[in-house]
Motif scaffolding. Structure first.
Motif, PDB file in Angstrom:
ATOM      1  N   ASP A 259       0.831  -1.213   0.000  1.00 53.67           N
ATOM      2  CA  ASP A 259       0.000   0.000   0.000  1.00 53.67           C
ATOM      3  C   ASP A 259       0.857   1.251   0.000  1.00 53.67           C
ATOM      4  N   ILE A 260       1.972   1.223   0.747  1.00 57.32           N
ATOM      5  CA  ILE A 260       2.851   2.394   0.795  1.00 57.32           C
ATOM      6  C   ILE A 260       3.481   2.659  -0.568  1.00 57.32           C
ATOM      7  N   THR A 261       3.947   1.605  -1.258  1.00 59.30           N
ATOM      8  CA  THR A 261       4.533   1.817  -2.586  1.00 59.30           C
ATOM      9  C   THR A 261       3.489   2.363  -3.560  1.00 59.30           C
ATOM     10  N   ASN A 262       2.256   1.873  -3.480  1.00 57.24           N
ATOM     11  CA  ASN A 262       1.200   2.401  -4.353  1.00 57.24           C
ATOM     12  C   ASN A 262       0.861   3.836  -3.992  1.00 57.24           C
ATOM     13  N   TYR A 263       0.845   4.129  -2.699  1.00 52.31           N
ATOM     14  CA  TYR A 263       0.511   5.481  -2.256  1.00 52.31           C
ATOM     15  C   TYR A 263       1.543   6.488  -2.755  1.00 52.31           C
ATOM     16  N   VAL A 264       2.829   6.152  -2.613  1.00 55.40           N
ATOM     17  CA  VAL A 264       3.881   7.060  -3.062  1.00 55.40           C
ATOM     18  C   VAL A 264       3.841   7.219  -4.575  1.00 55.40           C
ATOM     19  N   MET A 265       3.531   6.144  -5.291  1.00 51.91           N
ATOM     20  CA  MET A 265       3.405   6.239  -6.754  1.00 51.91           C
ATOM     21  C   MET A 265       2.303   7.229  -7.118  1.00 51.91           C
ATOM     22  N   LEU A 266       1.159   7.160  -6.451  1.00 49.42           N
ATOM     23  CA  LEU A 266       0.079   8.102  -6.724  1.00 49.42           C
ATOM     24  C   LEU A 266       0.449   9.517  -6.307  1.00 49.42           C
ATOM     25  N   GLU A 267       1.194   9.643  -5.228  1.00 49.04           N
ATOM     26  CA  GLU A 267       1.525  10.957  -4.702  1.00 49.04           C
ATOM     27  C   GLU A 267       2.584  11.665  -5.548  1.00 49.04           C
ATOM     28  N   VAL A 268       3.693  10.966  -5.839  1.00 51.01           N
ATOM     29  CA  VAL A 268       4.835  11.591  -6.499  1.00 51.01           C
ATOM     30  C   VAL A 268       4.892  11.269  -7.986  1.00 51.01           C
ATOM     31  N   GLY A 269       4.299  10.139  -8.407  1.00 51.00           N
ATOM     32  CA  GLY A 269       4.348   9.739  -9.797  1.00 51.00           C
ATOM     33  C   GLY A 269       5.453   8.762 -10.115  1.00 51.00           C
ATOM     34  N   GLN A 270       6.271   8.371  -9.114  1.00 51.92           N
ATOM     35  CA  GLN A 270       7.366   7.440  -9.315  1.00 51.92           C
ATOM     36  C   GLN A 270       6.945   6.035  -8.889  1.00 51.92           C
ATOM     37  N   PRO A 271       6.831   5.083  -9.819  1.00 52.45           N
ATOM     38  CA  PRO A 271       6.526   3.707  -9.411  1.00 52.45           C
ATOM     39  C   PRO A 271       7.643   3.127  -8.545  1.00 52.45           C
ATOM     40  N   LEU A 272       7.255   2.389  -7.529  1.00 53.05           N
ATOM     41  CA  LEU A 272       8.203   1.747  -6.610  1.00 53.05           C
ATOM     42  C   LEU A 272       7.956   0.246  -6.613  1.00 53.05           C
ATOM     43  N   HIS A 273       8.969  -0.488  -6.140  1.00 56.69           N
ATOM     44  CA  HIS A 273       8.785  -1.921  -5.920  1.00 56.69           C
ATOM     45  C   HIS A 273       9.499  -2.288  -4.630  1.00 56.69           C
ATOM     46  N   ALA A 274       8.863  -3.163  -3.848  1.00 54.23           N
ATOM     47  CA  ALA A 274       9.423  -3.594  -2.561  1.00 54.23           C
ATOM     48  C   ALA A 274       9.817  -5.062  -2.644  1.00 54.23           C
ATOM     49  N   TYR A 275      11.045  -5.374  -2.169  1.00 50.89           N
ATOM     50  CA  TYR A 275      11.541  -6.744  -2.124  1.00 50.89           C
ATOM     51  C   TYR A 275      11.714  -7.170  -0.669  1.00 50.89           C
ATOM     52  N   ASP A 276      11.480  -8.442  -0.416  1.00 46.77           N
ATOM     53  CA  ASP A 276      11.820  -9.042   0.877  1.00 46.77           C
ATOM     54  C   ASP A 276      13.330  -9.306   0.867  1.00 46.77           C
ATOM     55  N   ARG A 277      14.094  -8.536   1.678  1.00 49.24           N
ATOM     56  CA  ARG A 277      15.551  -8.640   1.601  1.00 49.24           C
ATOM     57  C   ARG A 277      16.042 -10.048   1.914  1.00 49.24           C
ATOM     58  N   GLU A 278      15.350 -10.740   2.804  1.00 44.47           N
ATOM     59  CA  GLU A 278      15.793 -12.078   3.164  1.00 44.47           C
ATOM     60  C   GLU A 278      15.623 -13.059   2.008  1.00 44.47           C
ATOM     61  N   ARG A 279      14.819 -12.700   1.001  1.00 47.03           N
ATOM     62  CA  ARG A 279      14.594 -13.585  -0.145  1.00 47.03           C
ATOM     63  C   ARG A 279      15.376 -13.151  -1.382  1.00 47.03           C
ATOM     64  N   VAL A 280      16.095 -12.030  -1.292  1.00 54.11           N
ATOM     65  CA  VAL A 280      16.955 -11.591  -2.390  1.00 54.11           C
ATOM     66  C   VAL A 280      18.314 -12.238  -2.218  1.00 54.11           C
ATOM     67  N   ASN A 281      18.763 -12.942  -3.243  1.00 52.60           N
ATOM     68  CA  ASN A 281      20.005 -13.715  -3.182  1.00 52.60           C
ATOM     69  C   ASN A 281      21.156 -12.900  -3.770  1.00 52.60           C
ATOM     70  N   GLY A 282      21.848 -12.147  -2.899  1.00 49.49           N
ATOM     71  CA  GLY A 282      23.025 -11.413  -3.337  1.00 49.49           C
ATOM     72  C   GLY A 282      22.701 -10.066  -3.945  1.00 49.49           C
ATOM     73  N   PRO A 283      23.687  -9.468  -4.657  1.00 48.63           N
ATOM     74  CA  PRO A 283      23.499  -8.133  -5.224  1.00 48.63           C
ATOM     75  C   PRO A 283      22.412  -8.118  -6.296  1.00 48.63           C
ATOM     76  N   ILE A 284      21.868  -6.924  -6.522  1.00 47.36           N
ATOM     77  CA  ILE A 284      20.869  -6.727  -7.575  1.00 47.36           C
ATOM     78  C   ILE A 284      21.585  -6.340  -8.857  1.00 47.36           C
ATOM     79  N   LEU A 285      21.153  -6.943  -9.980  1.00 47.09           N
ATOM     80  CA  LEU A 285      21.737  -6.669 -11.289  1.00 47.09           C
ATOM     81  C   LEU A 285      20.613  -6.303 -12.256  1.00 47.09           C
ATOM     82  N   VAL A 286      20.800  -5.206 -12.998  1.00 49.84           N
ATOM     83  CA  VAL A 286      19.847  -4.780 -14.025  1.00 49.84           C
ATOM     84  C   VAL A 286      20.464  -5.087 -15.384  1.00 49.84           C
ATOM     85  N   ARG A 287      19.810  -5.938 -16.155  1.00 51.45           N
ATOM     86  CA  ARG A 287      20.344  -6.363 -17.446  1.00 51.45           C
ATOM     87  C   ARG A 287      19.202  -6.756 -18.370  1.00 51.45           C
ATOM     88  N   ARG A 288      19.559  -7.025 -19.640  1.00 51.48           N
ATOM     89  CA  ARG A 288      18.604  -7.563 -20.596  1.00 51.48           C
ATOM     90  C   ARG A 288      18.484  -9.078 -20.398  1.00 51.48           C
TER      91      ARG A 288
END
Length: 831
Positions: A259-288
């Motif tokens: 709800d907070i990520t949706n609220y901020v998206m409506l408020e500021v216009g920037q879409p957000l995404h929330a991850y469960d840190r304990e379920r993220v395996n290592g560093p984040i990589l942005v690629r094709r």
């Protein structure tokens, strides 16, 4: 974009008496499309209060659960005594805080509430669900409120049940208005009031302690902000004010973090995404994506990825489709189904709009995030949006914001546009002045310097501002389109229609007068229709101009003939019971040039010069104008007077002659073969030696393939060639008062000799005295001879200044016969 008026007032101090319709009128005047203003709680009437459930008695002996409750409503009932209420819901317990509607109140519908006897008890009121309060469609049970609320508190104000919501249709160039921040900016400019920008937050700078992120594709992701919050209470619920704002904006509350990520998206216009840190395996990589990769998204669907998709990955592989939807493997856990999420990574990134749009379309996965990214999101809002989400998690869920801040940003050169200070004046035809132009551009977030020529730097949330005329449009719309003066343009003295226009009108009038009905068809065609017409593979009519973005994948090309569209219109009419048809259409066809050039982009700040217009014309296909007719059923109707006459190839040829008379030309008709016409019933239409069209009966295979009536006939003529061959002005016929001399002649010729060729020879040999010639009989048989045919013509001779003698008429006849004999080998029958 649904905009609650109560929320909008937090950023713009609107006048107290302004209604939603007043605000909508101002926004419409500024260029936004406000479709509706929804009145929430317009028919709502209290008392509606918070109640505390004191006791519950389960009543037995009924087909469904029935509960007899006593509820503390404070002093709202005037006595302070517990309120007796009978309720059928079972999702609340003793001690819960609920919404109680007391007798005399009115719920949306309208639905008045009164005390009544039911199930052997008095029910003095009602305990409500969200749907009964007009808060949504959820009717799964009673609305249970936060435990700290005092009984008797006004629930109408607490739940914000009365409000006005503006529903704005945001156009693709105004993606910033898919947020409260963007709409508030427009409202502030419309009212001339200051804006309380929700993105103006104190944000700590990036440091090395942030969550590790690597962007391997800067073209697909030019900014990535990551923040981490630890110690989040997984059982924490979204407060009422947050839920209500989401509901009014058309988003269903799910869980606090989402709800907070949706609220901020409506408020500021920037879409957000929330991850469960304990379920993220290592560093984040942005690629094709790589070939063959798959991802299960939050909706539970496993998706086969394309190499064009931008992904968010960890050591285990893809964990999200960038800008579209996250992956199921790292989603925030529901505490009802397990221990819940206690450590959250907030992602605020900026992705390439085109890449996001293509990914969403490819996977048929539109989302609130993709809708914003593909229209353009402010890359500089990512840091503030992430900070706002962190602050809300800390405030509501009791979390702790970690000191690490990740902010990876590709360099963004500033775009500067030079605009003459008087350009808006010249465009609108009025006088705004340099100060007004500067002020209006600053109101939309531009940086403006200069005097006569302004150097304008558009804000990062306005990627659509790329041209001086874009800036001029902003000034004009904010000053009000209704303030642009309406002046009639100065019209030069008219010269009437051109000769070509006169000819086109004569053509339509002539065919309409002959009983034809005009139709207008779409100029698109596909290979399947060309196949049905029986065109050869090397037929020139198969060389078409292909559309880059066709309306229909089955018709991706522009037509090279009017016949296909006309036959489609005829088939549709026959299918609706209209069996006797005579249709015609005039229009252009599109013939590609041998070497097709690319059209140049013309300037918008001046009139194109001759060289630019010539280059544009050179890039266009040839577009000759044609006329076509199609006939089916009876041409002469049947009735009490007798049997009618069916239309045939001769009617199609006569339609061509009708057009030729409008063009003031003489049409020569001779036998030919060309698809889609019947090989034995196809006529070539010519003016002199130039072929201008064809007419006749369609081939039986074409009729069967297109499901047309038998004996359907069509004709098509090139109007441009007819006009070039005809006189520019149509003159009336010469009328003589002297008598006519008629001479008949029957000629024997080879069967292969066209009658049109014999007629042309007779006309040439007869000379100036010949007024008209008509073929009135064709005979084949033993008397004519094997391989021969007899053609009988009626020749009318007349002079304009005297009565012809019998010798003059006979001499002209003999001369005509001699010419026919010389050219075609004709022999006078009986000679």
């Amino acid at each position: 974009m649904r905009v609650p008026l109560s929320w909008l007032r937090e950023y713009v101090d609107l006048p107290a008496g302004e209604t939603g319709r007043d605000v909508a009128a101002r926004l419409v005047r500024a260029g936004l499309e406000v479709e509706t203003v929804e009145q929430l709680g317009a028919d709502l009437k209290g008392p509606i209060v918070v109640g505390e459930v004191l006791s519950i008695e389960e009543l037995a002996g009924f087909k469904k659960p029935i509960r007899h409750c006593f509820v503390n409503v404070g002093d709202a009932n005037g006595t302070g005594e517990p309120q007796e209420i009978v309720c059928g819901a079972t999702n609340f317990a003793v001690g819960d805080k609920v919404v109680v509607v007391l007798p005399g109140a009115v719920l949306p519908g309208p639905f008045p509430i009164a005390a009544r006897q039911t199930y052997g008890h008095t029910s003095a009121g009602m305990i409500c669900s969200t749907r009964e309060l007009g808060m949504g469609d959820d009717h799964g049970g009673i609305l249970v409120l936060e435990s700290h609320l005092e009984p008797g508190t006004d629930a109408i104000e607490l739940l914000q049940l009365v409000d006005e919501v503006l529903d704005i249709a945001v156009t693709p160039d105004r993606g910033y208005c898919l947020s409260m921040r963007g709409v508030a900016r427009e409202a502030a400019a419309a009212y001339g009031l200051p804006l309380a920008d929700p993105a103006l937050l104190d944000v700590p700078p990036a440091n090395a302690d942030g969550y590790p992120v690597k962007v391997a594709d800067p073209a697909g992701c030019d900014r990535f902000v990551a923040r981490t919050v630890a110690g989040v209470d997984p059982s924490a619920q979204s407060p009422i004010w947050l839920q209500r704002r989401l509901q009014k904006s058309g988003i269903r509350p799910i869980s606090l973090t989402v709800d907070i990520t949706n609220y901020v998206m409506l408020e500021v216009g920037q879409p957000l995404h929330a991850y469960d840190r304990e379920r993220v395996n290592g560093p984040i990589l942005v690629r094709r994506a790589e070939e063959g990769e798959k991802l299960t998204t939050l909706d539970g669907v496993e998706r086969k990825l394309s190499v064009e998709d931008v992904l968010i990955c960890d050591n285990s592989g893809p964990i999200g489709l960038a800008g579209v939807m996250g992956g199921a493997s790292t989603e925030i856990l529901d505490p009802a189904a397990g221990p819940g999420t206690t450590e959250v990574i907030i992602e605020a990134a900026h992705f390439d709009p085109i890449s996001v749009a293509r990914t969403a379309k490819r996977h048929k996965l539109p989302s609130e995030a993709s809708k914003r990214f593909e229209r353009g999101v402010d890359p500089d809002a990512a840091r503030a949006a992430a900070q706002r989400a962190v602050d809300l998690l800390v405030l509501i869920a009791g979390g702790t914001a970690e000191a690490g801040v990740t902010d990876i940003a590709a360099p963004h050169p500033l775009r500067t546009i030079q605009i003459a200070a008087d350009l808006p004046d010249r465009v609108a035809g009025t006088e705004y002045g340099r100060e007004t132009v500067t002020r209006r551009l600053q109101e939309i977030g531009c940086t403006v310097i200069g005097a006569d020529v302004l150097e304008v730097t558009p804000p990062t949330w306005r990627p659509d501002l790329t041209d001086p005329y874009d800036l001029a449009e902003e000034v004009i719309r904010l000053e009000g389109y209704d303030n642009v003066p309406a002046r009639m343009p100065t019209v030069p003295p008219g010269r009437g229609l051109t000769e070509v226009q006169r000819f086109h009108r004569r053509t339509g009038v002539a065919l309409a007068g002959a009983g034809y009905v005009e139709v207008i068809n779409y100029p698109f065609i596909g290979e399947s229709l060309l196949d049905a017409l029986g065109l050869d593979a090397d037929d020139e009519r198969r060389r078409t101009v292909k559309l880059v973005n066709p309306l229909n994948d089955e018709e991706p090309s522009l037509r090279t003939s009017l016949v296909p569209g006309l036959l489609g219109a005829l088939r549709r009419n026959v299918g609706r019971g209209n069996t006797d048809l005579a249709l015609f259409e005039t229009g252009t066809v599109f013939l590609p040039k041998a070497e097709q050039k690319i059209a140049p982009r013309l300037p918008v700040d001046r009139r194109p010069v001759e060289e630019e217009l010539a280059a544009l014309d050179a890039a266009l296909p040839n577009q000759p104008r044609r006329v076509a007719v199609a006939l089916a059923g009876e041409r002469l109707p049947s009735g009490w007077w007798g049997k009618g006459g069916a239309s045939c190839w001769a009617d199609a040829i006569e339609a061509a002659r009708t057009v030729a008379r409008a063009a003031n030309v003489e049409l020569t008709v001779r036998q030919s073969q060309l698809a889609p016409w019947h090989p034995g019933r196809c006529a070539e239409l010519a003016v002199g030696d130039r072929v201008v069209g064809y007419a006749g009966e369609l081939h039986p295979r074409v009729i069967k393939a297109l499901n047309l009536p038998e004996r359907t006939s069509v004709m098509e003529l090139d109007l441009d060639l007819l006009f070039a061959d005809g006189a520019q002005r149509v003159s009336g016929p010469t009328v003589s008062s002297y008598p006519v001399a008629t001479q008949d002649v029957a000629l024997i010729v080879d069967s292969a000799v066209p009658a049109a060729e014999v007629e042309a020879a007779l006309r040439e040999g007869a000379g100036e005295l010949l007024e008209s010639i008509r073929l009135f009989d064709v005979f084949t048989g033993e008397q004519a001879g094997e391989g021969k045919k007899s053609l009988a013509y009626s020749l009318r001779f007349r002079a304009t200044d005297r009565t012809l003698t019998a010798d003059e008429a006979s001499a002209a006849r003999e001369s005509a016969v001699a010419a026919a004999a010389a050219r075609t080998g004709a022999v006078l029958r009986g000679a």
